[in-house]
Design a protein around this motif. Structure first.
Motif, PDB file in Angstrom:
ATOM      1  N   ARG A 101       4.307  11.224  -2.724  1.00  0.00           N
ATOM      2  CA  ARG A 101       5.061  11.118  -1.470  1.00  0.00           C
ATOM      3  C   ARG A 101       6.487  10.616  -1.735  1.00  0.00           C
ATOM      4  O   ARG A 101       7.449  11.098  -1.134  1.00  0.00           O
ATOM      5  N   SER A 137       4.865   1.898  -6.800  1.00  0.00           N
ATOM      6  CA  SER A 137       3.826   1.819  -5.781  1.00  0.00           C
ATOM      7  C   SER A 137       3.324   0.385  -5.707  1.00  0.00           C
ATOM      8  O   SER A 137       2.936  -0.196  -6.729  1.00  0.00           O
ATOM      9  N   PRO A 169      -5.365   4.552   0.968  1.00  0.00           N
ATOM     10  CA  PRO A 169      -4.130   4.799   0.213  1.00  0.00           C
ATOM     11  C   PRO A 169      -4.370   4.663  -1.288  1.00  0.00           C
ATOM     12  O   PRO A 169      -5.261   3.928  -1.731  1.00  0.00           O
ATOM     13  N   CYS A 226      -2.195   4.851  -5.385  1.00  0.00           N
ATOM     14  CA  CYS A 226      -0.924   4.906  -6.110  1.00  0.00           C
ATOM     15  C   CYS A 226      -0.542   6.333  -6.485  1.00  0.00           C
ATOM     16  O   CYS A 226       0.640   6.683  -6.494  1.00  0.00           O
ATOM     17  N   ARG A 282       7.835   3.766  -3.128  1.00  0.00           N
ATOM     18  CA  ARG A 282       9.233   4.101  -2.892  1.00  0.00           C
ATOM     19  C   ARG A 282       9.872   4.512  -4.221  1.00  0.00           C
ATOM     20  O   ARG A 282       9.420   4.092  -5.288  1.00  0.00           O
ATOM     21  N   PRO A 293      -2.414  -0.373  -3.601  1.00  0.00           N
ATOM     22  CA  PRO A 293      -3.263  -0.672  -2.450  1.00  0.00           C
ATOM     23  C   PRO A 293      -4.681  -1.098  -2.798  1.00  0.00           C
ATOM     24  O   PRO A 293      -5.521  -1.221  -1.903  1.00  0.00           O
ATOM     25  N   ARG A 353       0.798  -1.230   0.000  1.00  0.00           N
ATOM     26  CA  ARG A 353       0.000   0.000   0.000  1.00  0.00           C
ATOM     27  C   ARG A 353       0.831   1.280   0.000  1.00  0.00           C
ATOM     28  O   ARG A 353       0.281   2.374   0.161  1.00  0.00           O
ATOM     29  N   THR A 354       2.163   1.184  -0.176  1.00  0.00           N
ATOM     30  CA  THR A 354       3.019   2.367  -0.146  1.00  0.00           C
ATOM     31  C   THR A 354       3.810   2.480  -1.439  1.00  0.00           C
ATOM     32  O   THR A 354       3.745   1.591  -2.302  1.00  0.00           O
ATOM     33  N   ASN A 380       0.903   7.779  -3.415  1.00  0.00           N
ATOM     34  CA  ASN A 380       2.188   7.128  -3.167  1.00  0.00           C
ATOM     35  C   ASN A 380       3.284   7.706  -4.051  1.00  0.00           C
ATOM     36  O   ASN A 380       4.425   7.893  -3.610  1.00  0.00           O
TER      37      ASN A 380
END
Length: 210
Positions: A130, A185, A122, A124, A26, A188, A23-24, A127
């Motif tokens: 962020r 992502s 949440p 994409c 990077r 989620p 769900r996050t 994400n």
């Protein structure tokens, strides 16, 4: 770096693995010539992949890539191109069943509201932004992603939303054609069936150049 692995929101281009929790999102900076893999750690998980040139002036464009390759998804050895029709990533290898998508936009708060989710679910799109902020950069838009491992068969003029068919450890590997910002992502989405109702983590493996 810890034990040769990327951790947290690492911005270095050192080799290693960064886990993308369920769900996050990077992001990593990838130098031209370097390879980067997206790995499905537990199987059955979709990843939204975004890429931008290092100066953020261009982004990987699914629509322009379809036009450049005459395919719904590039074959191994072909390029993904930017909104200026210039190569940004090459598809190097794919150990998954090979089902990926470049038709569906990133999920966002409006999508979840339409599906009846509670506020704050949440997405994409969030994400992505962020992850970019953690890398010290930003984009004014949310490009349509490359949805790796996403199984959306086209049946006539209809789309079907089916669970991802990846197995634990399946991976797709890209090579950066230019210096780029690469974001993943771990989708989620749990209100349609693409992740089997249970989102799980992915990993980004930053590899040496060939």
């Amino acid at each position: 770096m810890v034990d040769g692995c990327l951790t947290g929101m690492e911005t270095t281009t050192a080799e290693g693995r960064m886990v993308v929790p369920a769900r996050t999102g990077r992001g990593v900076r990838v130098a031209a010539g370097r390879r980067v893999s997206v790995v499905d750690l537990e199987g059955g998980q979709v990843g939204d992949v975004f890429a931008f040139t290092a100066d953020m002036s261009e982004h990987l464009s699914a629509a322009h890539t379809r036009a450049a390759t005459d395919r719904l998804f590039p074959a191994q050895g072909r390029h993904f191109v930017t909104d200026r029709r210039r190569p940004i990533l090459a598809l190097v290898s794919d150990t998954s069943p090979g089902r990926h998508d470049m038709l569906i936009p990133a999920c966002d708060p409006a999508r979840y509201a339409s599906l009846g989710a509670e506020p704050g679910h949440p997405s994409c799109a969030e994400n992505l932004h962020r992850a970019l902020a953690e890398l010290g950069t930003a984009s004014p838009l949310t490009p349509q992603p490359v949805n790796v491992f996403m199984h959306i068969p086209v049946d006539g003029d209809e789309l079907r939303w089916l669970p991802a068919t990846t197995r634990p450890g399946d991976a797709i590997t890209f090579q950066a054609v230019v210096d780029c910002v690469f974001v993943v992502s771990a989708c989620p989405q749990d209100l349609v069936d693409i992740n089997g109702g249970d989102p799980t983590p992915l990993a980004i493996d930053l590899l040496p150049a060939d």
